[in-house]
Design a protein around this motif. Structure first.
Motif, PDB file in Angstrom:
ATOM      1  N   LEU A  82     -54.272  -9.394 -55.723  1.00 40.78           N
ATOM      2  CA  LEU A  82     -53.707  -8.308 -54.930  1.00 40.78           C
ATOM      3  C   LEU A  82     -53.044  -8.855 -53.667  1.00 40.78           C
ATOM      4  CD1 LEU A  82     -53.275  -5.295 -54.740  1.00 40.78           C
ATOM      5  CD2 LEU A  82     -55.540  -5.077 -53.695  1.00 40.78           C
ATOM      6  N   MET A  83     -53.653  -9.850 -53.033  1.00 41.48           N
ATOM      7  CA  MET A  83     -53.035 -10.465 -51.861  1.00 41.48           C
ATOM      8  C   MET A  83     -51.705 -11.107 -52.229  1.00 41.48           C
ATOM      9  SD  MET A  83     -55.962 -12.109 -49.349  1.00 41.48           S
ATOM     10  CE  MET A  83     -56.234 -13.527 -50.394  1.00 41.48           C
ATOM     11  N   SER A  84     -51.666 -11.774 -53.373  1.00 41.67           N
ATOM     12  CA  SER A  84     -50.417 -12.424 -53.786  1.00 41.67           C
ATOM     13  C   SER A  84     -49.329 -11.386 -54.069  1.00 41.67           C
ATOM     14  CB  SER A  84     -50.656 -13.306 -55.008  1.00 41.67           C
ATOM     15  OG  SER A  84     -50.899 -12.524 -56.170  1.00 41.67           O
ATOM     16  N   GLN A  85     -49.726 -10.246 -54.626  1.00 44.81           N
ATOM     17  CA  GLN A  85     -48.757  -9.180 -54.890  1.00 44.81           C
ATOM     18  C   GLN A  85     -48.233  -8.579 -53.595  1.00 44.81           C
ATOM     19  OE1 GLN A  85     -50.834  -6.405 -57.422  1.00 44.81           O
ATOM     20  NE2 GLN A  85     -51.235  -7.949 -58.985  1.00 44.81           N
TER      21      GLN A  85
ATOM     22  N   ALA B 285     -51.647 -18.739 -57.192  1.00 42.13           N
ATOM     23  CA  ALA B 285     -50.387 -19.292 -56.702  1.00 42.13           C
ATOM     24  C   ALA B 285     -49.276 -18.267 -56.839  1.00 42.13           C
ATOM     25  CB  ALA B 285     -50.031 -20.551 -57.484  1.00 42.13           C
ATOM     26  N   SER B 286     -48.468 -18.122 -55.770  1.00 42.88           N
ATOM     27  CA  SER B 286     -47.346 -17.177 -55.812  1.00 42.88           C
ATOM     28  C   SER B 286     -46.279 -17.622 -54.822  1.00 42.88           C
ATOM     29  CB  SER B 286     -47.831 -15.765 -55.453  1.00 42.88           C
ATOM     30  OG  SER B 286     -46.755 -14.848 -55.429  1.00 42.88           O
TER      31      SER B 286
ATOM     32  N   TYR C 213     -53.040 -18.393 -52.520  1.00 41.18           N
ATOM     33  CA  TYR C 213     -53.872 -17.372 -51.886  1.00 41.18           C
ATOM     34  C   TYR C 213     -55.320 -17.625 -52.308  1.00 41.18           C
ATOM     35  CZ  TYR C 213     -49.618 -14.872 -50.673  1.00 41.18           C
ATOM     36  OH  TYR C 213     -48.386 -14.529 -50.143  1.00 41.18           O
ATOM     37  N   VAL C 214     -56.176 -17.806 -51.325  1.00 44.18           N
ATOM     38  CA  VAL C 214     -57.561 -18.222 -51.587  1.00 44.18           C
ATOM     39  C   VAL C 214     -58.530 -17.158 -51.095  1.00 44.18           C
ATOM     40  CG1 VAL C 214     -59.323 -19.981 -51.146  1.00 44.18           C
ATOM     41  CG2 VAL C 214     -56.915 -20.646 -51.368  1.00 44.18           C
ATOM     42  N   VAL C 215     -59.497 -16.838 -51.940  1.00 50.65           N
ATOM     43  CA  VAL C 215     -60.575 -15.915 -51.574  1.00 50.65           C
ATOM     44  C   VAL C 215     -61.906 -16.595 -51.856  1.00 50.65           C
ATOM     45  CG1 VAL C 215     -61.702 -13.697 -52.032  1.00 50.65           C
ATOM     46  CG2 VAL C 215     -59.201 -13.866 -52.074  1.00 50.65           C
ATOM     47  N   GLU C 216     -62.766 -16.623 -50.854  1.00 46.83           N
ATOM     48  CA  GLU C 216     -64.120 -17.154 -51.005  1.00 46.83           C
ATOM     49  C   GLU C 216     -65.107 -16.034 -50.666  1.00 46.83           C
ATOM     50  OE1 GLU C 216     -63.240 -21.811 -49.696  1.00 46.83           O
ATOM     51  OE2 GLU C 216     -64.259 -20.448 -48.303  1.00 46.83           O
ATOM     52  N   ASP C 217     -65.923 -15.659 -51.624  1.00 47.36           N
ATOM     53  CA  ASP C 217     -66.952 -14.650 -51.406  1.00 47.36           C
ATOM     54  C   ASP C 217     -68.315 -15.321 -51.395  1.00 47.36           C
ATOM     55  OD1 ASP C 217     -65.086 -12.646 -51.272  1.00 47.36           O
ATOM     56  OD2 ASP C 217     -65.343 -12.000 -53.346  1.00 47.36           O
ATOM     57  N   PHE C 218     -69.153 -14.918 -50.446  1.00 51.64           N
ATOM     58  CA  PHE C 218     -70.484 -15.495 -50.297  1.00 51.64           C
ATOM     59  C   PHE C 218     -71.522 -14.380 -50.358  1.00 51.64           C
ATOM     60  CE2 PHE C 218     -67.428 -17.909 -47.785  1.00 51.64           C
ATOM     61  CZ  PHE C 218     -67.568 -19.187 -48.320  1.00 51.64           C
TER      62      PHE C 218
END
Length: 298
Positions: A89-92, A161-162, A167-172
């Protein structure tokens, strides 16, 4: 995001039933979005994205945690799926955010993947390489704090990649028990038997009561403890109810029932549910101590 651990206990039979603890509504503590030194689209990716990139990031994080004497984070595929959906969604959108218009928040995204947690956080960034993304996170006070938080034991990571940008997402998250209702009930019943033995009490016969199971489910649906109704069942001498994220630990108030005399059997029922007030989910527990097995026959 910090979800306050919730424990509510109600007991009847040995005295008046206390009111449940006030509801604690989970609060999301957002962090500043770090965009790194890169400008979107201003530089090419120096190394193409591969399926292993999320695992590379986890390895880099765990290297830093090891240096600090912290345990490694475990990989969770469900969390990674949630991270991937958000990264896509961030890449879009072509920009960073922890929540876009119409998108569920982090807790809802994780629980939609059947993740059970009581604490969680998210890092987002764009960069040209995963190594650059990692350095950007490490250079940000809040994001580094998420990566190095000793309370977290699990992570899910995604990279998309876009237009020349990653675009990187890290969930903890700190995960809570992932056992079934039946496994949780068996766990609690076994612990209760151990407590009774330690208190010098005679052994109690354990039985399964379908009505008690229905009662645990009813408490979850109403988001309210109710021990009085249990006590109205034939043969029940003492009753307790509580809600917890950790079925491996019995509240002290309930543990005290293990020493009660004049009882010969007991039953435990558990129902796990996510509710509007407790969206990360709780185990709703009903306990009945009886002078006979009459409850089992009803």
């Amino acid at each position: 995001m910090l979800l306050a651990a919730v424990l509510m206990v109600g007991m009847v039979g040995a005295g008046p039933e206390p009111a449940p603890a006030p509801a604690v509504v989970p609060a999301i503590a957002d962090v500043a979005i770090h965009t790194s030194a890169a400008a979107v689209g201003s530089a090419p990716i120096t190394s193409p994205i591969t399926a292993s990139d999320p695992q590379v990031l986890l390895g880099l994080i765990n290297d830093e945690r090891a240096k600090a004497g912290l345990p490694s984070l475990k990989w969770d595929e469900r969390m990674s799926r949630a991270a991937l959906e958000h990264a896509q969604l961030m890449s879009q959108e072509g920009r960073l955010s922890h929540q876009f218009a119409g998108e569920p928040d982090l807790l809802a995204r994780l629980t939609a993947q059947d993740v059970r947690l009581d604490q969680g956080a998210e890092n987002v960034v764009y960069d040209w390489t995963v190594q650059g993304a990692h350095l950007a996170f490490m250079g940000s006070l809040h994001h580094r704090a998420n990566m190095m938080n000793a309370a977290y034991d699990t992570a899910g990571i995604a990279v998309v990649a876009s237009n020349g940008v990653l675009y990187v997402v890290e969930d903890f998250a700190h995960m809570v028990s992932d056992v079934s209702d039946e496994e949780a009930a068996t766990q609690i019943a076994g612990r209760f038997a151990e407590l009774r033995q330690s208190a010098g009490g005679t052994g109690l016969a354990f039985f399964t009561d379908q009505r008690l199971r229905a009662h645990a489910a009813s408490m979850a649906e109403r988001e309210a403890l109710d021990s009085s109704t249990i006590l109205h069942s034939p043969g029940v001498r003492f009753a307790a109810s509580y809600a917890t994220a950790d079925p491996s630990s019995i509240p002290a108030q309930v543990s005290s029932l293990a020493a009660q005399q004049g009882v010969s059997s007991y039953s435990v029922a558990v129902h796990f549910a996510r509710t509007p007030k407790y969206p990360s989910g709780l185990f709703w527990v009903a306990v009945a101590l009886c002078d006979s097995n009459t409850v089992a026959s009803r």
